[in-house]
Design an enzyme around this catalytic site. Structure first.
Site, PDB file in Angstrom:
ATOM      1  N   SER A 147       0.839  -1.195   0.000  1.00 14.85           N
ATOM      2  CA  SER A 147       0.000   0.000   0.000  1.00 14.85           C
ATOM      3  C   SER A 147       0.875   1.246   0.000  1.00 14.85           C
ATOM      4  O   SER A 147       1.685   1.423  -0.906  1.00 14.85           O
ATOM      5  CB  SER A 147      -0.974  -0.032   1.175  1.00 14.85           C
ATOM      6  N   ASP A 165      -7.376  -3.951  -7.564  1.00 13.82           N
ATOM      7  CA  ASP A 165      -7.029  -3.488  -6.215  1.00 13.82           C
ATOM      8  C   ASP A 165      -8.244  -2.810  -5.587  1.00 13.82           C
ATOM      9  O   ASP A 165      -8.775  -1.827  -6.111  1.00 13.82           O
ATOM     10  CB  ASP A 165      -5.870  -2.502  -6.323  1.00 13.82           C
ATOM     11  N   HIS A 181      -6.493  -5.803  -1.478  1.00 10.96           N
ATOM     12  CA  HIS A 181      -5.512  -4.722  -1.396  1.00 10.96           C
ATOM     13  C   HIS A 181      -4.439  -5.144  -0.408  1.00 10.96           C
ATOM     14  O   HIS A 181      -4.700  -5.288   0.778  1.00 10.96           O
ATOM     15  CB  HIS A 181      -6.181  -3.419  -0.924  1.00 10.96           C
TER      16      HIS A 181
END
Length: 374
Positions: free
Chosen positions: A171, A270, A325
């Site tokens: 991330s 995502d 994600h």
């Protein structure tokens, strides 16, 4: 609007128990050099020493966890572990790419692992000299100083003699890998091989479901608010016109200026980007016809934005079609989800250990093709 890049770990596979237990190192001396968290507390990392012949190989992971895009949000963040080191525990358990169980992470289980805590709010890139006073509290935007300080500390504590080093993160930490990989390469002795593994960090500049491009303004604002210009890839910053320098703060654009080899690990769906860039407003299959039209159009948009990495013969890729994600810190996603019969662990290992002789580019078919995602 608040942005939490690293907190939406939306998975549907149960997480296996983490096995690697790491020890906290608090860098109190860093405060003297101005390398401090949002609240002025010292930066920190967790370390797990490797074993056997791989003990001198290093994986350095940068924690994710979003941004704070305005003073009020940064104030709130400064009262949490994402803005302050005051509540960090003495140990941290890790899994996935950082796991030390050879059955779950066979090629990398014995490596030394560093887990850098994220406490600055701008992908380790802020570099503002003076603190900002918000609600009577001083806030420090010093993420770049934190990262360099941690790297330099590690170089005095074993990294300078490493056999190999991999910089990674998911991330905001994944985006940080695109942003800071070449800086890391420049600090590490030239004889040490360095590679990157960014997970869920290839954020793209795309229109939302209404046809609006909202993210350039957001990135540009944070770029100036945290004074990140000196904390980005300088080749990118120097190449961009003044109004476009914010692009170097975004994985999609930063990638093109990287010189250090890396392996792109991302879902083409995502979930963070579906929620906050596309603003889809649903999660397939629970979407209406209009939403599904935009969902189906997202994949070609994403793959087009990813084309520099797809076309680069030195970059590896593992691009699955799971609704997720961040995957590298979860052993299930890291070792059990497959694309063309190959797991992320195996795809990365094949690319990494080939020393560039094998170009591994595993790109999944469209959703819902992949049964290993569920």
């Amino acid at each position: 609007m608040r942005f939490y890049f690293g907190l939406l770990l939306l998975t549907v596979i149960p997480k296996l128990d983490a096995t690697r237990v790491t020890k906290l190192f608090m860098l109190r001396d860093a405060v003297d050099s101005g390398a401090v968290c949002l609240d002025g507390s010292p930066p920190a990392y967790y370390r797990g020493n490797g074993t056997g012949s791989d003990s001198n190989k290093w994986i350095i992971h940068m924690e994710g966890g979003g941004w704070c895009p305005n003073n009020a949000d940064c104030y709130d963040r400064s009262n949490t572990p994402l803005g302050s080191s005051t509540s960090y525990g003495p140990t941290e358990s890790l899994s996935g790419f950082l796991d030390d169980d050879p059955k779950l992470n066979p090629k990398f289980a014995n490596w030394t692992v560093i887990f850098i805590k994220y406490c600055d709010g701008a992908t380790y890139s802020g570099n503002k000299d003076d603190p900002v006073v918000v609600y009577g509290k001083k806030l420090y935007f010093r993420g770049y100083r934190i990262l360099v300080n941690v790297f330099e500390h590690l170089l005095k504590n074993g990294l300078e003699k490493a056999d190999a080093a991999i910089l990674t993160g998911c991330s905001a930490g994944g985006e940080s890998t695109y942003i800071h990989l070449d800086v890391f390469r420049s600090l590490v002795p030239a004889n040490i091989p360095v590679h990157g593994l960014p997970d869920a960090g290839y954020f793209i500049n795309a229109a939302n479901i209404k046809g609006q491009f909202e993210w350039p303004a957001q990135y540009n604002y944070v770029y100036h608010m945290h004074n990140v210009s000196t904390g980005l890839n300088q080749a990118c910053v120097e190449a961009k016109a003044e109004d476009d320098k914010w692009q170097c703060f975004m994985g999609q654009y930063a990638y093109e200026y990287l010189k250090t080899p890396l392996f792109v690990f991302n879902s083409q769906y995502d979930t963070w980007q579906l929620d906050y860039i596309l603003e889809l407003g649903c999660r397939p299959p629970n979407c209406n016809a209009r939403q599904m039209k935009h969902f189906n159009a997202w994949r070609p948009t994403y793959l087009k934005a990813l084309s520099p990495a797809i076309d680069n013969p030195t970059s590896g890729l593992f691009i699955d079609s799971c609704l997720v994600h961040c995957q590298s810190l979860d052993t299930s996603w890291w070792s059990q989800v497959t694309v063309n019969g190959t797991s992320a662990h195996d795809a990365f290992a094949q690319w990494y250990f080939s020393n560039g002789s094998v170009t591994t580019k595993e790109i999944d078919k469209p959703y819902p093709h992949n049964p290993t995602c569920t």
